[in-house]
Design an enzyme around this catalytic site. Structure first.
Site, PDB file in Angstrom:
ATOM      1  N   GLN A 178      -6.587   1.183   1.545  1.00  0.00           N
ATOM      2  CA  GLN A 178      -7.693   1.583   0.662  1.00  0.00           C
ATOM      3  C   GLN A 178      -9.073   1.256   1.215  1.00  0.00           C
ATOM      4  O   GLN A 178     -10.078   1.558   0.574  1.00  0.00           O
ATOM      5  CB  GLN A 178      -7.523   0.926  -0.719  1.00  0.00           C
ATOM      6  CG  GLN A 178      -6.345   1.464  -1.502  1.00  0.00           C
ATOM      7  CD  GLN A 178      -6.429   2.955  -1.790  1.00  0.00           C
ATOM      8  OE1 GLN A 178      -7.522   3.522  -1.864  1.00  0.00           O
ATOM      9  NE2 GLN A 178      -5.288   3.600  -1.961  1.00  0.00           N
ATOM     10  N   CYS A 321       1.373   3.753  -8.083  1.00  0.00           N
ATOM     11  CA  CYS A 321       2.464   3.694  -7.121  1.00  0.00           C
ATOM     12  C   CYS A 321       3.808   3.572  -7.805  1.00  0.00           C
ATOM     13  O   CYS A 321       4.842   3.682  -7.163  1.00  0.00           O
ATOM     14  CB  CYS A 321       2.270   2.558  -6.132  1.00  0.00           C
ATOM     15  SG  CYS A 321       2.584   0.917  -6.776  1.00  0.00           S
TER      16      CYS A 321
END
Length: 378
Positions: A178, A321
């Site tokens: 990220q 996720c």
């Protein structure tokens, strides 16, 4: 459609598209062979490796390309544990790692190893005192800590954790999916993983970086490709495009990240002002520039995301996720915050202020309507 799901995948950068189309014509051959088209493919592959290494603060021979960020994490975790079996069988992770780390840890446990999970505070930052105690324990072979959380955006204290690991003689694996391309590379890591489609490259390219001196051994049958770290034929055109995207986003990141961060600040401020009974989650300061998650009490997250889709917004939940498993997010549970009614807004490069304004304009009535349909009036 306003696309606000960049933490899942960033749209392909224009320079990546140009590089991909060009490389399809000249980089299709087997880079391991010795004839002309193969040498051209090899040259493109090594140039891409050099560019990615430079962006990550690594040496080219430390960089290997995988078929995904998930594969990079699996090989990074299991390969380092395999290479350090003589040091011990103990793995330390934070409680908010991506599922790819947790799944690799599960394989390690089933193989007879042990895993210690270190908790986080209310903002999602790892407890450094507990992390230090965990890595100093006898038999610790590897520690894992992400650079920034994929669900709430909180930036982890990687440099401090790396110092604790160095004192204990334990390598640190950093999942930087990220942050690469958006923030300066973290410092102090021994193994780093990333994923090209998170920074505007094509899907199907991951990056595994193993610092020279870190013991690593493939947990898979050996293959001659990618410094014997990754089996299989390299996708040279996609790797070239990934390098082009990283070069472009890194050059734009200082200005663009500041702009996106200001838009996220606006969402963090305005949503609780406009919508009652909302909790904004994650660290307000130490955070990735493009991610903000909030939870709406008395609202099912799936219902809200469906309504946002109808209104022209592509947005995911905070429990991204694990969304397909219909289980509460392990990240939000570890933080001790609301685990339902979550919305994760993650802004791509070029996201417009007008789209953010429109989002803030439609959200209050949308939440009110869903609550009223559920019989909740505030």
């Amino acid at each position: 459609m306003a696309y606000f799901d960049a933490a899942s995948t960033e749209p392909l950068h224009p320079q990546a598209r140009e590089a991909l189309i060009a490389a399809l014509d000249v980089g299709w051959a087997d880079p391991a062979r010795l004839y002309g088209p193969a040498r051209r493919a090899s040259m493109l592959l090594e140039q891409a490796r050099t560019e990615v290494a430079e962006a990550l603060g690594a040496r080219p021979d430390e960089v290997s390309f995988t078929t995904s960020g998930t594969q990079a994490v699996h090989l990074g975790v299991l390969g380092t544990l395999h290479g350090r079996r003589r040091a011990g069988r103990r793995l330390v992770t934070s409680a908010v790692e991506h599922s790819s780390v947790l799944h690799a840890a599960g394989v390690h446990e089933r193989d007879g190893g042990s895993v210690e999970t270190v908790g986080v505070g209310r903002t999602g930052a790892v407890d450094l005192t507990a992390f230090g105690e965990a890595v100093r324990a006898d038999g610790t072979a590897l520690a894992c800590l992400q650079s920034a959380n994929h669900e709430v955006g909180t930036v982890q204290p990687v440099a401090e954790a790396a110092a604790l690991c160095a004192e204990a003689g334990v390598p640190l694996l950093v999942d930087a999916a990220q942050s690469v391309g958006r923030m300066p590379p973290p410092r102090g890591w021994s193994v780093l993983t990333a994923s090209a489609h998170k920074w505007g490259g094509p899907a199907g390219v991951g990056v595994l970086v193993v610092r020279k001196g870190t013991r690593w051994r493939s947990p898979l049958p050996e293959d001659e490709r990618e410094r014997r770290r990754v089996p299989g034929f390299e996708n040279v055109p996609a790797i070239v495009a990934a390098a082009a995207a990283l070069r472009a986003t890194a050059a734009e990141s200082a200005q663009e990240s500041a702009r996106l961060s200001a838009l996220v600040d606006r969402i963090r401020t305005e949503v609780p002002r406009l919508v009652p009974d909302v909790e904004v989650i994650g660290d307000p300061v130490a955070r990735a520039p493009h991610i903000v998650t909030f939870s709406c009490l008395y609202v099912e997250g799936e219902a809200l995301l469906t309504e946002l889709d109808k209104a022209g917004f592509a947005i995911s939940s905070g429990s991204s996720c694990t969304a397909s498993t219909l289980r509460p997010s392990h990240v939000l549970e570890a933080m001790g915050v609301l685990t339902h009614g979550n919305v994760r807004v993650s802004l791509p490069q070029g996201a417009s202020a007008a789209d953010v304004d429109r989002f803030l304009a439609v959200l209050p009535d949308m939440v009110k309507r869903i609550r009223e349909e559920a019989g909740v009036r505030l």
